[in-house]
Design an enzyme around this catalytic site. Structure first.
Site, PDB file in Angstrom:
ATOM      1  N   TRP A 155       0.841  -1.297  -0.190  1.00  0.00           N
ATOM      2  CA  TRP A 155      -0.009  -0.159  -0.086  1.00  0.00           C
ATOM      3  C   TRP A 155       1.048   1.307   0.061  1.00  0.00           C
ATOM      4  O   TRP A 155       2.016   1.372   0.877  1.00  0.00           O
ATOM      5  CB  TRP A 155      -0.722  -0.124   1.124  1.00  0.00           C
ATOM      6  CG  TRP A 155      -1.923   1.279   1.449  1.00  0.00           C
ATOM      7  CD1 TRP A 155      -2.575   1.759   0.613  1.00  0.00           C
ATOM      8  CD2 TRP A 155      -1.982   1.970   2.632  1.00  0.00           C
ATOM      9  NE1 TRP A 155      -3.263   2.689   1.086  1.00  0.00           N
ATOM     10  CE2 TRP A 155      -2.870   2.690   2.343  1.00  0.00           C
ATOM     11  CE3 TRP A 155      -1.452   1.793   3.797  1.00  0.00           C
ATOM     12  CZ2 TRP A 155      -3.293   3.788   3.178  1.00  0.00           C
ATOM     13  CZ3 TRP A 155      -2.000   2.903   4.859  1.00  0.00           C
ATOM     14  CH2 TRP A 155      -2.671   3.692   4.617  1.00  0.00           C
ATOM     15  N   ASP A 236      -1.808  -6.405   8.649  1.00  0.00           N
ATOM     16  CA  ASP A 236      -2.684  -5.233   8.309  1.00  0.00           C
ATOM     17  C   ASP A 236      -3.903  -5.854   7.550  1.00  0.00           C
ATOM     18  O   ASP A 236      -3.879  -6.329   6.614  1.00  0.00           O
ATOM     19  CB  ASP A 236      -1.860  -4.448   7.368  1.00  0.00           C
ATOM     20  CG  ASP A 236      -2.801  -3.178   7.076  1.00  0.00           C
ATOM     21  OD1 ASP A 236      -3.575  -2.973   7.670  1.00  0.00           O
ATOM     22  OD2 ASP A 236      -2.400  -2.233   6.152  1.00  0.00           O
ATOM     23  N   LYS A 277     -13.825  -0.229   4.690  1.00  0.00           N
ATOM     24  CA  LYS A 277     -14.361  -0.800   3.735  1.00  0.00           C
ATOM     25  C   LYS A 277     -15.179  -1.775   3.951  1.00  0.00           C
ATOM     26  O   LYS A 277     -16.246  -1.466   3.083  1.00  0.00           O
ATOM     27  CB  LYS A 277     -13.198  -1.630   2.946  1.00  0.00           C
ATOM     28  CG  LYS A 277     -11.672  -1.167   2.961  1.00  0.00           C
ATOM     29  CD  LYS A 277     -11.458   0.106   2.155  1.00  0.00           C
ATOM     30  CE  LYS A 277      -9.848   0.478   2.515  1.00  0.00           C
ATOM     31  NZ  LYS A 277      -9.725   1.802   1.516  1.00  0.00           N
TER      32      LYS A 277
HETATM   33  C1  LMR Z   1      -6.558   2.690  -0.773  1.00  0.00           C
HETATM   34  O1  LMR Z   1      -5.548   1.939  -1.026  1.00  0.00           O
HETATM   35  O2  LMR Z   1      -6.886   3.180  -1.931  1.00  0.00           O
HETATM   36  C2  LMR Z   1      -7.442   3.091   0.430  1.00  0.00           C
HETATM   37  O3  LMR Z   1      -6.643   2.240   1.353  1.00  0.00           O
HETATM   38  C3  LMR Z   1      -7.440   4.461   0.725  1.00  0.00           C
HETATM   39  C4  LMR Z   1      -6.310   5.085   1.162  1.00  0.00           C
HETATM   40  O4  LMR Z   1      -6.162   5.736   2.117  1.00  0.00           O
HETATM   41  O5  LMR Z   1      -5.050   5.006   0.558  1.00  0.00           O
END
Ligand code: LMR
Length: 429
Positions: A155, A236, A277
């Site tokens: 992420w 996570d 989510k």
């Molecule tokens: C994403 O990966 O798009 C979501 O988790 C929103 C974010 O805060 O990045």
């Protein structure tokens, strides 16, 4: 006399204004949220936002789960105060969340044992990002190593959160875009090569951004290396429920970790999770951290230190989202309604995935990986240039790593999107 006073007041304020900023350079836009900003400015009525991982229905609109709305109606009728919640959230929230995640509402004897022995400390947090930040600060204060490994890719916000908390993140191999699949051998090799006691960040399910998760057997092998090398698992879990449509099924790794703790093979692990989510509570900022401890006594120290850490940071978490979670989890009818609604949401994402797959031209690019990926995203394998071309020429907005948030796809735009993707790929051949 009066004049002199005024004069001295003025000269004081002039001195005070002499403080200087250091040079403040312009920061780049956020890799994910910056995409929404750019999308909002685009006047093309065919524009599609595939950036942020936030659910949209088949009409392209954000939703409120009807079960959440019902919980809010109940709250509106019953609520008599808006008092501060405790620093780590209410006991009721903590207990319900513990039971939901670690005991799968009565289905995991190991999790249940850990709860009953007082070996799980849970704190409400400001959604998933807040939980990551708190746990990272906690590691920085109390854990033996500052080293933390995260999958490559991960992420987009992980590295910044971990670094800002003073940890030292680096990558372990995970996914290979040239084969559009998991690079399992390299993954094993790279985990084996890190220093003992390193923290390892694991995505519980619906790996973000790739949507590719480990199989049961692969998890077992990775967990064995974790035991051998005494690595510290930090899980996570932002998309619980989005893989199978059933939140109780998506937490196989949590069950495995609970068993390892109960069997004495690992001493502790941590979980960061969010209801953004799976309950659609994005802006309500509702999530939690849980630390599995060695004893009830250690739990007390950890809990006290979490309070000490959070209090100067944001004092205590917001209450509306956590009360929604509490209302749903303590009302069987609402709980079942929510589970059904979540299943429907995931069902739509799977339908969209299949529809897009069918319309993409498999003769110019192999799209088989789309059907192996799970959750809110497809990791297309498109290059940064191709993503930029889609944005500039077709007003299709996605993050530059080729991740598409597929809830932005619907019956009205799937043809346009597939056509744009096919054209961009053909042109770059
Ligand atoms: C994403 O990966 O798009 C979501 O988790 C929103 C974010 O805060 O990045």
């Amino acid at each position: 006399m009066l004049r002199r006073n005024i004069k001295s007041t003025r000269s004081f304020s002039i001195t005070a204004s002499l403080g200087k900023w250091t040079e403040i350079p312009l920061a780049p836009p956020d890799k994910i949220l910056g995409i929404s900003e750019a999308y909002n400015k685009d006047s093309n009525n065919k524009k599609i936002n595939l950036g942020v991982g936030a659910y949209r229905d088949n009409f392209g609109k954000p939703i409120i789960f009807p079960s959440v709305k019902k919980a809010e109606v109940l709250l509106l009728e019953k609520e008599t105060e808006k008092e501060y919640t405790p620093i780590i959230g209410s006991k009721n929230f903590q207990n319900l969340v513990k039971n939901f995640i670690f005991n799968n509402s009565g289905k995991d004897p190991n999790g249940e044992k850990l709860i009953n022995e007082g070996r799980i400390v849970t704190s409400q947090t400001i959604s998933g990002t807040g939980s990551l930040r708190v746990i990272a600060d906690f590691f920085n204060r109390f854990y033996s190593s500052k080293k933390i490994i995260v999958p490559k890719p991960t992420w987009a916000n992980h590295i910044a959160v971990l670094k800002d908390a003073g940890l030292e993140p680096s990558f372990y191999e995970y996914y290979n875009t040239s084969i559009n699949g998991l690079d399992y051998e390299k993954l094993i090799e790279s985990i084996k090569s890190v220093d003992n006691e390193t923290i390892i960040l694991l995505h519980a399910c619906c790996h973000n951004p790739t949507g590719m998760d480990l199989t049961n057997e692969q998890w077992d092998e990775v967990l064995n290396i974790i035991i051998e090398k005494n690595l510290y698992p930090m899980v996570d879990m932002a998309y619980q429920g989005f893989s199978s449509g059933d939140p109780y099924k998506d937490i196989e790794v949590i069950r495995k970790l609970n068993k390892l703790v109960v069997d004495g093979k690992i001493k502790s692990y941590s979980l960061c999770q969010s209801f953004a989510k799976n309950m659609g509570l994005y802006g309500e900022r509702t999530g939690s951290i849980s630390i599995i401890t060695e004893s009830a006594e250690q739990s007390q120290s950890i809990e006290s230190q979490l309070k000490k850490l959070i209090r100067p940071m944001y004092s205590s978490p917001p209450i509306h989202g956590s009360k929604i979670v509490e209302t749903i989890f303590s009302n069987e009818e609402l709980l079942n309604q929510w589970l059904t609604e979540l299943n429907e949401v995931v069902g739509r994402l799977n339908t969209v995935r299949t529809k897009l797959f069918e319309k993409l031209d498999g003769s110019i690019y192999n799209w088989d990986h789309l059907n192996k990926q799970r959750g809110m995203f497809i990791y297309t394998g498109l290059s940064q240039e191709q993503v930029i071309k889609l944005r500039n020429e077709y007003s299709v907005y996605a993050t530059e790593d080729g991740r598409f948030s597929i809830s932005g796809v619907n019956d009205d735009n799937v043809d346009y999107l597939a056509d744009a993707m096919n054209k961009v790929i053909k042109e770059s051949k």
